[in-house]
Design an enzyme around this catalytic site. Structure first.
Site, PDB file in Angstrom:
ATOM      1  N   SER A  33       0.836  -1.196   0.000  1.00  0.00           N
ATOM      2  CA  SER A  33       0.000   0.000   0.000  1.00  0.00           C
ATOM      3  C   SER A  33       0.878   1.255   0.000  1.00  0.00           C
ATOM      4  O   SER A  33       1.750   1.401  -0.849  1.00  0.00           O
ATOM      5  CB  SER A  33      -0.958  -0.041   1.196  1.00  0.00           C
ATOM      6  OG  SER A  33      -1.935   0.968   1.095  1.00  0.00           O
ATOM      7  N   ASP A  47      -5.218  -3.617  -3.479  1.00  0.00           N
ATOM      8  CA  ASP A  47      -4.276  -3.314  -2.399  1.00  0.00           C
ATOM      9  C   ASP A  47      -3.468  -4.516  -1.914  1.00  0.00           C
ATOM     10  O   ASP A  47      -4.012  -5.578  -1.636  1.00  0.00           O
ATOM     11  CB  ASP A  47      -5.088  -2.731  -1.239  1.00  0.00           C
ATOM     12  CG  ASP A  47      -4.241  -2.317  -0.046  1.00  0.00           C
ATOM     13  OD1 ASP A  47      -3.015  -2.233  -0.191  1.00  0.00           O
ATOM     14  OD2 ASP A  47      -4.827  -2.057   1.011  1.00  0.00           O
TER      15      ASP A  47
END
Length: 387
Positions: free
Chosen positions: A77, A216
């Site tokens: 991320s 993600d």
């Protein structure tokens, strides 16, 4: 005479031990891992600025960069974004961003990344267009193989239902993973609920085309990529001739620095059973994501700490994490200037805090200790290469 002989034996033993210590340090695999957490990436950004500054002072080199000292840098991320910033080369084949440019990056671009709300109830909170724009602008056409050190950036393919790990060392077996860094960075940051998934294709030299449908990286690593980074480092130690003396899972020759983006003393948010009894599916989905991220971070740290302690190498692992975030600082998408200033303060204050309740050593002191090891190892390798 006997005393002289004993003294000589002692000297030989000391020299042998010293030589062994330096050899061990020279071949030590160094790993940096950076958690996910959106705008909270300002916290590890502050820590990285301090660490790089210490390395520059120790080596008397203002151009020293983190990529010069770590064999593996991994992130998920926002941690994946930081990984790219400090490993992607510029036109001079040096990292395009120094560590002291990370926090200003968030201040300049964070409000735009977390401002383009779609306004839709069904769909992601943000459209991701500005994020992609700035990634393309900063990272250009750079691909994984061009990274200045080994990287480990995670994502998750929702079409194949499998994690995708982008590393340099795996390209020989999986050339399709040599994607553009901006595609990788958007993918690892495409947190469900917040940003749309990312679709792109890569083409290999034999003409094959590969499709990716990614979200993600926290879905694959649950926010803390330390175990992933350590796994990549272990494989590197087994395959790279420079680390020929390192045995599989020999954590005595691993140096791991893991940076968190902060959490609450228990979870990002706390609830009572009475509150939760009234929740519907959507509210539970949000809460479960928060709880899973927090719990996983604790368990990953617990596991790694246990392994290093079992190998009598506890000083080779440092987890830098603030466990007492409050108010807006717990939010991954609050990019207001006031909140970002608070996050900087969190990082600066964290440096002065003790590493644990049982140790008087502060994070600042521990990072200086790590910096000294990194600096000495780099010098030993440079000396060996000059022969």
């Amino acid at each position: 005479m006997a005393t002289t002989k004993s003294f000589l034996i002692l000297i030989v033993m000391i020299l042998a031990t010293t030589s062994s210590t330096f050899a061990s340090l020279e071949e030590m695999v160094t790993v940096l891992s950076i958690d996910g957490g959106g705008i909270k990436g300002i916290i590890p950004g502050t820590i990285l600025e301090f660490l790089e500054g210490q390395l520059q002072k120790m080596d008397n080199n203002a151009d020293a960069r983190l990529a010069d000292y770590f064999d593996v840098i991994g992130g998920t991320s926002t941690g994946g974004l930081l990984t790219a910033m400090i490993t992607t080369p510029n036109e001079n084949n040096r990292p395009f961003a120094a560590a002291n440019e990370i926090v200003p990056f968030y201040f300049e671009h964070g409000p735009h990344i977390f401002n383009s709300s779609t306004g839709q109830f069904f769909g992601p909170k943000y459209d991701g267009k500005y994020l992609m724009q700035v990634l393309q602008e900063k990272l250009g056409e750079t691909r994984v193989h061009q990274a200045l050190t080994e990287v480990a950036i995670s994502s998750f393919d929702i079409k194949t239902n499998k994690p995708v790990i982008f590393t340099k060392s795996n390209l020989a077996k999986s050339p399709e993973l040599d994607a553009k860094m901006y595609d990788i960075c958007y993918s690892t940051a495409a947190a469900p609920i917040y940003f749309p998934p990312h679709h792109f294709v890569t083409h290999t030299s034999n003409g094959a085309t590969y499709e990716f449908n990614l979200v993600d990286g926290g879905v694959a690593t649950v926010g803390d990529p330390a175990l992933l980074s350590l796994s990549v480092a272990t494989r590197l130690a087994q395959e790279d001739p420079a680390f020929s003396s390192i045995k599989s899972l020999d954590y005595k020759q691993m140096l791991l620095l893991s940076l968190g983006t902060g959490t609450n003393s228990e979870f990002d948010k706390t609830y009572t059973a009475e509150e939760a009894a009234k929740w519907g599916p959507l509210r539970w989905m949000l809460a479960i994501q928060q709880m899973t991220n927090a719990a996983s971070s604790y368990m990953t740290d617990y596991y790694i700490s246990t392994v290093f302690q079992a190998r009598h190498s506890q000083n080779n692992y440092l987890r830098v994490q603030e466990n007492a975030l409050t108010g807006t600082t717990t939010e991954m998408d609050d990019a207001s200037e006031a909140n970002m200033e608070l996050l900087v303060q969190v990082g600066e204050t964290l440096l002065k805090k003790p590493v644990s309740k049982d140790s008087p050593e502060t994070y600042e002191e521990a990072l200086k200790r790590f910096a000294k090891l990194l600096s000495n190892r780099k010098k030993l390798r440079a000396n060996k290469a000059s022969y």
